[in-house]
Design a protein around this motif. Sequence first.
Motif, mmCIF file in Angstrom:
data_model
loop_
_atom_site.group_PDB
_atom_site.id
_atom_site.type_symbol
_atom_site.label_atom_id
_atom_site.label_comp_id
_atom_site.label_asym_id
_atom_site.label_seq_id
_atom_site.Cartn_x
_atom_site.Cartn_y
_atom_site.Cartn_z
ATOM 1 N N ASP A 161 0.856 -1.659 -0.115
ATOM 2 C CA ASP A 161 -0.095 -0.088 -0.121
ATOM 3 C C ASP A 161 1.133 1.347 0.010
ATOM 4 N N ALA A 162 0.035 2.285 0.321
ATOM 5 C CA ALA A 162 1.116 3.888 0.457
ATOM 6 C C ALA A 162 2.317 3.538 0.872
ATOM 7 N N ALA A 163 2.145 2.508 2.303
ATOM 8 C CA ALA A 163 3.479 2.586 3.565
ATOM 9 C C ALA A 163 4.402 1.746 2.844
ATOM 10 N N GLY A 164 3.757 0.857 1.651
ATOM 11 C CA GLY A 164 4.423 0.090 1.638
ATOM 12 C C GLY A 164 4.798 -1.255 1.642
ATOM 13 N N LEU A 165 5.687 -2.163 1.205
ATOM 14 C CA LEU A 165 5.832 -3.673 1.576
ATOM 15 C C LEU A 165 5.247 -4.120 2.623
ATOM 16 N N HIS A 166 4.454 -4.970 3.381
ATOM 17 C CA HIS A 166 3.946 -5.506 4.093
ATOM 18 C C HIS A 166 4.348 -6.880 4.407
ATOM 19 N N VAL A 167 5.122 -7.968 4.513
ATOM 20 C CA VAL A 167 5.554 -9.059 4.612
ATOM 21 C C VAL A 167 5.171 -9.404 5.790
ATOM 22 N N THR A 168 4.573 -10.564 5.751
ATOM 23 C CA THR A 168 4.642 -12.232 7.625
ATOM 24 C C THR A 168 5.323 -13.116 6.887
ATOM 25 N N THR A 169 6.080 -12.985 7.871
ATOM 26 C CA THR A 169 7.379 -14.207 7.235
ATOM 27 C C THR A 169 6.454 -15.882 7.445
ATOM 28 N N GLY A 170 7.062 -17.279 7.091
ATOM 29 C CA GLY A 170 6.300 -18.240 7.148
ATOM 30 C C GLY A 170 7.232 -19.313 7.937
ATOM 31 N N ASP A 171 6.891 -20.089 8.588
ATOM 32 C CA ASP A 171 7.890 -21.142 9.855
ATOM 33 C C ASP A 171 9.191 -21.453 9.115
ATOM 34 N N GLN A 172 9.989 -21.203 10.572
ATOM 35 C CA GLN A 172 11.233 -21.850 9.793
ATOM 36 C C GLN A 172 12.138 -21.450 8.828
ATOM 37 N N THR A 173 12.024 -19.852 8.480
ATOM 38 C CA THR A 173 12.437 -20.184 7.102
ATOM 39 C C THR A 173 13.976 -19.216 6.696
ATOM 40 N N ASP A 174 15.043 -19.439 6.215
ATOM 41 C CA ASP A 174 16.210 -19.398 6.322
ATOM 42 C C ASP A 174 16.848 -19.153 5.318
ATOM 43 N N PHE A 175 18.092 -18.403 4.442
ATOM 44 C CA PHE A 175 18.702 -18.943 3.568
ATOM 45 C C PHE A 175 20.276 -19.154 4.291
ATOM 46 N N GLN B 107 15.114 -15.092 17.967
ATOM 47 C CA GLN B 107 16.631 -15.826 17.701
ATOM 48 C C GLN B 107 16.430 -15.445 16.565
ATOM 49 N N TYR B 108 17.392 -15.346 16.042
ATOM 50 C CA TYR B 108 17.725 -14.909 14.109
ATOM 51 C C TYR B 108 16.680 -14.717 12.920
ATOM 52 N N TYR C 238 18.365 -10.355 14.451
ATOM 53 C CA TYR C 238 18.245 -9.753 15.867
ATOM 54 C C TYR C 238 18.861 -11.511 16.848
ATOM 55 N N VAL C 239 20.098 -11.640 17.448
ATOM 56 C CA VAL C 239 21.047 -12.775 17.734
ATOM 57 C C VAL C 239 20.495 -12.022 19.103
ATOM 58 N N GLY C 240 20.403 -12.905 20.370
ATOM 59 C CA GLY C 240 21.033 -12.911 21.319
ATOM 60 C C GLY C 240 19.846 -11.594 22.435
ATOM 61 N N ASP C 241 19.085 -11.699 21.470
ATOM 62 C CA ASP C 241 18.200 -10.400 22.603
ATOM 63 C C ASP C 241 18.588 -8.444 22.222
ATOM 64 N N THR C 242 19.510 -8.812 21.221
ATOM 65 C CA THR C 242 19.998 -7.525 20.283
ATOM 66 C C THR C 242 19.559 -6.877 18.696
ATOM 67 N N ALA C 243 19.608 -6.410 18.264
ATOM 68 C CA ALA C 243 19.862 -6.236 16.597
ATOM 69 C C ALA C 243 21.426 -6.269 16.548
ATOM 70 N N HIS C 244 21.512 -6.434 14.867
ATOM 71 C CA HIS C 244 22.453 -6.581 14.907
ATOM 72 C C HIS C 244 22.731 -6.291 12.941
ATOM 73 N N LEU C 245 23.473 -5.943 12.765
ATOM 74 C CA LEU C 245 24.033 -5.378 11.130
ATOM 75 C C LEU C 245 24.538 -6.892 11.481
ATOM 76 N N PRO D 43 13.954 -18.285 11.148
ATOM 77 C CA PRO D 43 14.987 -19.483 11.786
ATOM 78 C C PRO D 43 13.963 -20.190 12.900
ATOM 79 N N SER D 44 13.382 -19.023 13.596
ATOM 80 C CA SER D 44 13.047 -20.339 15.065
ATOM 81 C C SER D 44 11.503 -20.711 15.140
ATOM 82 N N ARG D 45 10.885 -19.200 14.320
ATOM 83 C CA ARG D 45 9.398 -19.492 14.322
ATOM 84 C C ARG D 45 8.950 -18.599 13.505
ATOM 85 N N ALA D 46 7.740 -18.315 13.377
ATOM 86 C CA ALA D 46 6.768 -18.090 11.986
ATOM 87 C C ALA D 46 5.729 -16.709 12.397
ATOM 88 N N GLY D 47 5.630 -16.056 11.597
ATOM 89 C CA GLY D 47 5.217 -14.532 12.529
ATOM 90 C C GLY D 47 5.559 -12.804 12.651
#
Length: 188
Positions: A18-32, A69-70, A91-98, A165-169
């Motif tokens: 929409d006008a605010a951008g692309l809204h995405v909700t992840t699936g369960d246990q997804t990763d690269f 986590q992740y 997100y690693v160890g309760d902290t946002a990381h670059l 990687p550790s959940r959905a949503g």
Amino acid sequence: MDWSAMHWLNPPAKACHDAAGLHVTTGDQTDFWHGTYYGFQHHNGHFLHQAASGDFSLETAFRAAFSQQYDQAGLMIRADATHWVKCGIEYVGDTAHLAVVVTNGMSDWSQMPLPAYDGQLRLRLTRVGDAVWVQYQAGEVWKMLRLAYFPPELAVDAGVMCCSPSRAGLEVVFEEMALTPPISTEAY
């Protein structure tokens, strides 16, 4: 950005724009990830992309409420399942990381804490020849996070990615994305 002109590799549980951008909700246990240290190969993360040729810069601004986590979101370029780069917040160890993962046959991972993360990040990936620069914006200044080798002969798709990687949503809003001629990286 015409989000509807792009294509999904592994469509997410939910996506709309929409006008605010692309809204995405992840699936369960997804990763690269491909192999290194952990031994597993995951290639089910969500990647909305378009073809990108030659030298270019790819930029986005996004926000998310990382909590598990992740959880991760950001930019990605991909040639195939064993040649790609993803970068952004992880997100690693309760902290946002670059974080940046470069995969040339096998994955590597670099990260640094971002304790001042306020829920939004502007990120840039620039490809020139055999190099990929990853930068993030801190105030008015672009800072380099990583300079990595990437095979120059490989054609890539470029776009936004997110994984949980550790959940959905995980809910992510990509407020914008631009694919442009390369922005100078001569300061590095």
